[in-house]
Motif scaffolding. Structure first.
Motif, short mmCIF file in Angstrom:
data_model
loop_
_atom_site.label_atom_id
_atom_site.label_comp_id
_atom_site.label_asym_id
_atom_site.label_seq_id
_atom_site.Cartn_x
_atom_site.Cartn_y
_atom_site.Cartn_z
N HIS A 96 0.82 -1.21 0.00
CA HIS A 96 0.00 0.00 0.00
C HIS A 96 0.86 1.27 0.00
N ALA A 97 2.10 1.15 0.48
CA ALA A 97 3.00 2.31 0.47
C ALA A 97 3.42 2.68 -0.95
N ARG A 98 3.12 1.80 -1.91
CA ARG A 98 3.42 2.10 -3.32
C ARG A 98 2.18 2.58 -4.08
N ASP A 99 1.09 2.77 -3.37
CA ASP A 99 -0.15 3.22 -4.01
C ASP A 99 -0.27 4.74 -3.88
N PRO A 100 -0.05 5.48 -4.97
CA PRO A 100 -0.04 6.95 -4.87
C PRO A 100 -1.37 7.54 -4.40
N GLU A 101 -2.50 6.91 -4.75
CA GLU A 101 -3.79 7.45 -4.34
C GLU A 101 -3.96 7.36 -2.83
N THR A 102 -3.57 6.21 -2.26
CA THR A 102 -3.65 6.05 -0.80
C THR A 102 -2.76 7.06 -0.11
N LEU A 103 -1.54 7.24 -0.61
CA LEU A 103 -0.61 8.18 0.01
C LEU A 103 -1.13 9.61 -0.09
N GLU A 104 -1.71 9.97 -1.23
CA GLU A 104 -2.27 11.31 -1.39
C GLU A 104 -3.38 11.57 -0.38
N GLU A 105 -4.23 10.56 -0.16
CA GLU A 105 -5.33 10.73 0.80
C GLU A 105 -4.81 10.84 2.23
N ILE A 106 -3.77 10.07 2.54
CA ILE A 106 -3.19 10.16 3.89
C ILE A 106 -2.60 11.55 4.12
N VAL A 107 -1.92 12.09 3.12
CA VAL A 107 -1.37 13.44 3.23
C VAL A 107 -2.49 14.46 3.42
N ARG A 108 -3.55 14.31 2.62
CA ARG A 108 -4.68 15.25 2.73
C ARG A 108 -5.30 15.21 4.12
N LEU A 109 -5.53 14.00 4.62
CA LEU A 109 -6.15 13.89 5.94
C LEU A 109 -5.20 14.34 7.04
N SER A 110 -3.91 14.11 6.86
CA SER A 110 -2.94 14.58 7.85
C SER A 110 -2.96 16.10 7.95
N CYS A 166 2.99 0.48 14.47
CA CYS A 166 3.77 -0.59 13.86
C CYS A 166 4.29 -0.13 12.48
N SER A 167 4.12 -0.98 11.46
CA SER A 167 4.63 -0.67 10.12
C SER A 167 3.83 0.39 9.41
N GLY A 168 2.78 0.91 10.04
CA GLY A 168 2.08 2.06 9.48
C GLY A 168 3.02 3.23 9.26
N ALA A 169 4.15 3.23 9.97
CA ALA A 169 5.16 4.29 9.77
C ALA A 169 5.66 4.31 8.33
N PHE A 170 5.66 3.18 7.66
CA PHE A 170 6.11 3.13 6.26
C PHE A 170 5.17 3.93 5.36
N LEU A 171 3.87 3.91 5.66
CA LEU A 171 2.93 4.71 4.89
C LEU A 171 3.17 6.20 5.12
N LEU A 172 3.41 6.58 6.37
CA LEU A 172 3.71 7.99 6.66
C LEU A 172 5.01 8.40 5.99
N ALA A 173 6.02 7.52 6.04
CA ALA A 173 7.31 7.84 5.44
C ALA A 173 7.20 7.94 3.92
N ALA A 232 4.69 8.77 2.27
CA ALA A 232 3.94 9.99 1.95
C ALA A 232 4.75 11.25 2.22
N GLY A 233 5.98 11.09 2.75
CA GLY A 233 6.85 12.24 3.03
C GLY A 233 6.57 12.91 4.35
N LEU A 234 5.68 12.33 5.16
CA LEU A 234 5.29 12.98 6.41
C LEU A 234 6.33 12.84 7.52
N LEU A 235 7.26 11.89 7.36
CA LEU A 235 8.27 11.69 8.40
C LEU A 235 9.62 12.27 8.03
N ASP A 236 9.72 12.94 6.91
CA ASP A 236 11.00 13.54 6.51
C ASP A 236 11.47 14.53 7.58
N GLY A 237 12.72 14.34 8.03
CA GLY A 237 13.29 15.22 9.04
C GLY A 237 12.75 14.97 10.43
N ARG A 238 12.04 13.85 10.63
CA ARG A 238 11.44 13.56 11.92
C ARG A 238 12.08 12.33 12.57
#
Length: 320
Positions: A83-97, A107-114, A116-122
């Motif tokens: 799912h971390a390779r699905d651009p639509e899912t990542l776009e929606e996660i960014v929007r909701l974030s 757990c590995s949900g961090a891979f979806l945040l990463a 999506a670019g949400l963990l850059d520099g974190r």
């Protein structure tokens, strides 16, 4: 007003990543008499199967979830990398974030945040089994593999599976204070602050086997004879090398120094003795090659982040 919690799942998610936080917020809702509202969403509405087949009914797909949101929580699971390779899912996660006051992963949900670019520099954490992979795949993320959960500003991440409960309790404490979170934890019969880090649950001896056969044999000797003389001079003699050459080659092929490998091997022996015997700590220290209970305590705190006594109380398996 109720705090709106939106939990994101997908086909193959880890059920406890959803159920743990959801139950914490539901319990906190009872204690606060209406403090939380929990919603579940996924890329598609309808039945969504967890990795072991249990289905969750999702009424609203990601694309139809609007803001504002108090807390967005992304679950992990065996299929997270897909799912971390699905651009639509990542776009929606960014929007909701962006619509959320804070964003979290279990757990590995961090891979979806990463992804999506949400963990850059974190700073972030995830399940100990995949922590190295998170850091390698997303070098912009500072991974802390031993943490149970980490807060970096408005981004929260947790370790594997049941650590989602720890994360949710920390979020409740952040909202309403530690006393209320303690009441929720007592009601759920869990720790408010779990002692130690992920190290106590991981496999301590995750060190690659050396390429050189003689070093592999030496490694096996160390693991089988923790109480022997395992000093660098003694090991170098057994390997037929000078001390300097032995230390260099061993470190190069295993990624750790001989002394550190010996200490970890002895800690692993002590860990097993604590799990399966009733030996007093001085005997555990002697048989594991650590010598004295004081050394056993220091090594356990260094490698497992808990005391030998605490470890035994949680993991002792010997039948009485």
């Amino acid at each position: 007003m109720k705090r709106r919690i939106v939990l994101v799942v997908y086909e193959g998610f880890q059920l406890l990543d959803l159920a743990g936080p959801a139950d914490v917020f539901a319990a906190a809702d009872l204690v606060t008499r209406g403090g939380y509202q929990v919603e579940v969403t996924a890329p598609m509405a309808g039945p969504v199967a967890a990795q072991h087949g249990v289905e969750v009914a999702v009424r609203t797909p990601l694309r139809e979830v609007g803001g504002p949101i108090d807390t967005l929580v992304v679950a992990g699971g065996m299929t997270t990398m897909t799912h971390a390779r699905d651009p639509e899912t990542l776009e929606e996660i960014v929007r909701l974030s962006r619509a959320a006051r804070r964003t979290a992963s279990v757990c590995s949900g961090a891979f979806l945040l990463a992804a999506a670019g949400l963990l850059d520099g974190r700073r972030a954490t995830t399940h100990w089994l995949v922590a190295d992979k998170l850091g390698a795949w997303y070098p912009g993320v500072t991974v802390e593999p031993d943490a149970i959960y980490i807060r970096d500003g408005d981004l929260w991440t947790s370790a594997g599976v049941s650590a989602g409960v720890d994360l949710a309790l920390a979020l409740v404490a952040d909202d309403h204070g530690h006393e209320l979170a303690r009441r929720v934890a007592c009601g759920l019969v869990v720790y408010l602050h779990r002692p130690g880090g992920q190290s106590q649950f991981s496999m301590p001896m995750s060190i690659p086997a050396p390429r050189d056969e003689s070093l592999r044999e030496l490694q096996a000797f160390i693991d089988a004879n923790p109480a022997a003389d395992l000093s660098v001079p003694a090991l170098a003699r057994r390997a037929g090398m000078s001390e300097r050459h032995f230390s260099r080659v061993f470190t190069e092929q295993t990624g750790t120094s001989p002394g550190r490998y010996v200490e970890r091997s002895r800690a692993d022996t002590a860990r097993r003795l604590l799990e399966i015997t009733d030996h007093p700590l001085d005997r555990v220290a002697r048989e594991s090659g650590l010598g004295r209970p004081e050394t056993l305590y220091r090594v356990f705190r260094r490698h497992l982040r808990v005391s030998p006594g605490d470890y035994r109380r949680r993991f002792h398996t010997k039948e009485s």
